[in-house]
Scaffold this motif. Structure first.
Motif, mmCIF file in Angstrom:
data_model
loop_
_atom_site.group_PDB
_atom_site.id
_atom_site.type_symbol
_atom_site.label_atom_id
_atom_site.label_comp_id
_atom_site.label_asym_id
_atom_site.label_seq_id
_atom_site.Cartn_x
_atom_site.Cartn_y
_atom_site.Cartn_z
ATOM 1 N N UNK A 84 0.420 -1.263 0.168
ATOM 2 C CA UNK A 84 0.544 -0.083 0.211
ATOM 3 C C UNK A 84 0.956 0.642 -0.173
ATOM 4 N N UNK A 85 2.027 1.258 -0.116
ATOM 5 C CA UNK A 85 3.115 2.471 -0.269
ATOM 6 C C UNK A 85 4.125 2.064 -1.620
ATOM 7 N N UNK A 86 4.096 3.573 -1.915
ATOM 8 C CA UNK A 86 4.471 3.814 -3.095
ATOM 9 C C UNK A 86 5.419 4.611 -2.996
ATOM 10 N N UNK A 87 5.984 4.876 -4.161
ATOM 11 C CA UNK A 87 7.564 5.388 -4.402
ATOM 12 C C UNK A 87 7.726 6.274 -5.861
ATOM 13 N N UNK A 88 7.718 7.423 -5.738
ATOM 14 C CA UNK A 88 8.506 7.902 -6.960
ATOM 15 C C UNK A 88 9.757 8.293 -7.167
ATOM 16 N N UNK A 89 10.589 7.355 -8.180
ATOM 17 C CA UNK A 89 11.306 7.511 -7.918
ATOM 18 C C UNK A 89 11.925 8.247 -9.194
ATOM 19 N N UNK A 90 12.035 10.148 -8.875
ATOM 20 C CA UNK A 90 11.916 10.856 -9.393
ATOM 21 C C UNK A 90 13.129 12.076 -8.032
ATOM 22 N N UNK A 96 10.053 2.112 -9.347
ATOM 23 C CA UNK A 96 11.159 2.616 -10.376
ATOM 24 C C UNK A 96 10.486 1.018 -11.594
ATOM 25 N N UNK A 97 10.113 0.045 -11.339
ATOM 26 C CA UNK A 97 9.291 -0.677 -12.336
ATOM 27 C C UNK A 97 8.269 -0.246 -13.161
ATOM 28 N N UNK A 98 7.122 0.347 -11.921
ATOM 29 C CA UNK A 98 6.076 1.447 -13.173
ATOM 30 C C UNK A 98 6.483 2.769 -13.699
ATOM 31 N N UNK A 99 7.688 2.953 -13.440
ATOM 32 C CA UNK A 99 8.614 4.301 -14.309
ATOM 33 C C UNK A 99 9.090 3.851 -15.453
ATOM 34 N N UNK A 100 9.334 2.680 -15.088
ATOM 35 C CA UNK A 100 9.466 1.902 -16.720
ATOM 36 C C UNK A 100 8.493 1.637 -17.742
ATOM 37 N N UNK A 101 7.305 1.023 -16.814
ATOM 38 C CA UNK A 101 6.263 1.004 -17.111
ATOM 39 C C UNK A 101 5.661 1.985 -17.659
ATOM 40 N N UNK A 102 6.235 3.287 -17.162
ATOM 41 C CA UNK A 102 5.578 4.718 -17.852
ATOM 42 C C UNK A 102 5.792 4.771 -19.598
ATOM 43 N N UNK A 103 6.924 4.596 -19.814
ATOM 44 C CA UNK A 103 8.148 4.794 -21.066
ATOM 45 C C UNK A 103 6.948 3.410 -22.078
ATOM 46 N N UNK A 150 -3.764 -2.807 -11.422
ATOM 47 C CA UNK A 150 -4.175 -1.829 -10.180
ATOM 48 C C UNK A 150 -3.569 -1.224 -9.198
ATOM 49 N N UNK A 151 -1.801 -1.640 -9.270
ATOM 50 C CA UNK A 151 -1.100 -0.869 -8.880
ATOM 51 C C UNK A 151 -0.491 0.537 -9.661
ATOM 52 N N UNK A 152 -0.467 -0.315 -10.868
ATOM 53 C CA UNK A 152 0.560 1.606 -11.779
ATOM 54 C C UNK A 152 -0.876 2.061 -11.923
ATOM 55 N N UNK A 153 -2.359 1.119 -12.170
ATOM 56 C CA UNK A 153 -3.464 2.147 -12.375
ATOM 57 C C UNK A 153 -3.435 3.487 -11.142
ATOM 58 N N UNK A 154 -2.805 3.280 -9.446
ATOM 59 C CA UNK A 154 -2.835 3.943 -8.844
ATOM 60 C C UNK A 154 -1.645 5.583 -8.819
ATOM 61 N N UNK A 155 -0.503 4.531 -9.245
ATOM 62 C CA UNK A 155 0.760 4.895 -9.643
ATOM 63 C C UNK A 155 0.790 6.402 -11.002
#
Length: 488
Positions: free
Chosen positions: A331-337, A374-381, A472-477
């Motif tokens: 339930x914790x998310x991290x923005x890798x910026x 980090x994985x979600x950030x790569x998914x953005x691309x 579902x996690x990526x949709x929130x991220x």
């Protein structure tokens, strides 16, 4: 015959010795300093690169027959600005890829010259790390240094110039300067005018596996290498890493979890997405590639472990995450910026954040959030690539973060892709050595070399159950950055 790959990185130069079958015989790494003269600035002395490269080459080959060294080539940190005067002296420290001082110049290029115009001329828009904004910054802020410029080059090309006396670069690395007409593989005259750059300041353009010259007599003597040892143009670090993982020919994908993170997809056609969220660059195999670049990837884990937890016990910190039922349930998310972000947001002001913590959040939750972020950030691309009709089903993976079995599993399920590791995990250095072998005629072309040399080691397959959870996690991220953008 022996071949050497030189990976000129941000913190160190890594040198790899390979025989003509692709067997790695030795690896040496030599560190050099990096300076941060002001907040957001990042610089290095090119002479440090040269000194450590020479020392590394001597150490690399000390137990081998140096007369058998037939070729050298490179992978190198991209976008850095190296400027020389009429006597080939370095005018000022190199401004590196992760330097953030050029926001004003980047905004000028994107908003005054215009993104559509830039994309038309180069296939890309301006990012703060690219070379062209650095040139404009130098002109505006250090006019006395700008007036002295006689040669303008990229980091690895400084090493090649010192080796051969040939002023050269390759198309993949030049693609990240915002001066190259990437589609047509030539310098853009209009971009040179916009940046007040004379074409005689720029190096000759070569394919990555093309011979540019041989070692100068004094360099060959110092190293103990043959005078006819060839030097090939080499490639930008991500393109070289792609060669080292066999990511050549159309439709292949490579993920890099290094200091920065990249999604690298090959193509035999030139493609540009409508928002220029991905870079459209030339590839070291003679084709093209799309690339999404995160400025912080494995460095996020390094920051969390060393700077926050004050621990270097990477293995034991990950063990709680291996328990059944943890993945996909965080339930914790991290923005890798941590250093701003490039793809797909192009926002140097973006900053990292933890979101969703509660009283029962522990350090394992936080570490898991870093891996997943980090994985979600790569998914953005990857989502941008899909919008162009490019949807690879599998990928190779390289970089320090790829050594974590757990992180590979997270990436496979977040991306819903088969993730393969390769036997030799030395990315750019291995790719550089392969390019040298091709340039010397050991293989017909880069594809033939990769097919003969690069071998898969392990495969991680996505799980349908975890893929569903991470969807579902990526949709929130992907809602978090737009919500926070105005607060940076």
């Amino acid at each position: 015959m022996l071949y050497i790959g030189v990976d000129l990185g941000t913190s160190a130069v890594k040198l790899l010795l390979m025989d003509e079958s692709g067997k790695v015989l030795n690896i040496v790494s030599k560190e050099y300093p990096i300076s941060f003269p002001k907040p957001g600035w990042s610089e290095q002395n090119p002479c440090d690169w040269w000194e450590q490269t020479v020392a590394g080459l001597i150490e690399l080959t000390k137990d081998f027959d140096r007369s058998a060294v037939a070729g050298i080539s490179f992978g190198g940190q991209m976008h850095g600005l190296v400027v020389l005067d009429e006597n080939d002296n370095v005018i000022r420290p190199a401004i590196l890829w992760n330097d953030g001082r050029t926001q004003k110049e980047t905004d000028y290029l994107n908003n005054v010259i215009g993104k559509e115009k830039l994309s038309e001329l180069t296939g890309n828009i301006a990012f703060a790390g690219f070379t062209a904004p650095k040139i404009l910054w130098l002109k505006a802020n250090e006019p006395e240094n700008f007036a002295r410029i006689k040669k303008l080059m990229l980091p690895k090309d400084y090493i090649a110039y010192r080796m051969t006396g040939v002023f050269s670069t390759d198309y993949s690395d030049a693609s990240g300067m915002l001066l190259l007409d990437v589609k047509n593989k030539c310098w853009s005259k209009e971009m040179l005018d916009i940046c007040d750059v004379r074409e005689e300041w720029l190096p000759g353009l070569y394919e990555s596996s093309e011979k540019t010259g041989t070692l100068k007599a004094d360099v060959a003597c110092e190293l103990g290498f043959p005078k006819d040892c060839i030097v090939a143009a080499g490639a930008g670090d991500n393109a070289a890493a792609a060669i080292g993982t066999g990511t050549v020919g159309a439709g292949k994908c490579n993920l890099s979890l290094g200091t920065s993170g990249t999604l690298f997809i090959t193509s035999d056609e030139f493609r540009v997405d409508s928002h220029n969220a991905l870079h459209s660059f030339d590839h070291a195999d003679g084709g093209y590639h799309l690339m999404g670049c995160m400025l912080s990837a494995a460095s996020c884990n390094n920051w969390w472990m060393k700077d926050i937890l004050h621990s270097d016990d990477f293995v034991n910190e990950q063990k709680p995450l291996e328990e059944d039922g943890r993945l996909g349930e965080n339930h914790v998310y991290f923005l890798p910026y941590l250093m701003g972000e490039r793809s797909p947001h192009n926002d140097p002001s973006a900053r990292a954040a933890f979101i969703g913590m509660s009283m029962d959040t522990d350090r394992a939750d936080m570490l898991q959030a870093v891996f997943e972020g980090v994985a979600y950030g790569l998914r953005d691309s990857l989502e941008v690539a899909k919008s162009l009709g490019v949807a690879p089903k599998s990928t190779t993976i390289c970089g320090g973060g790829a050594k974590s079995v757990l992180w590979r599993k997270i990436v496979a399920n977040v991306m819903n892709m088969q993730v393969d590791t390769v036997e030799v995990e030395e990315g750019p250095a291995y790719g550089g050595a392969i390019l040298a072998a091709v340039a010397n005629g050991c293989f017909e072309n880069v594809e033939a070399a990769a097919a003969a040399i690069v071998r898969k080691k392990d495969t991680t397959m996505p799980s349908p159950q975890l893929v569903e959870k991470y969807e579902k996690g990526y949709a929130k991220f992907k809602q978090f950055y737009p919500a926070l953008k105005g607060k940076y």
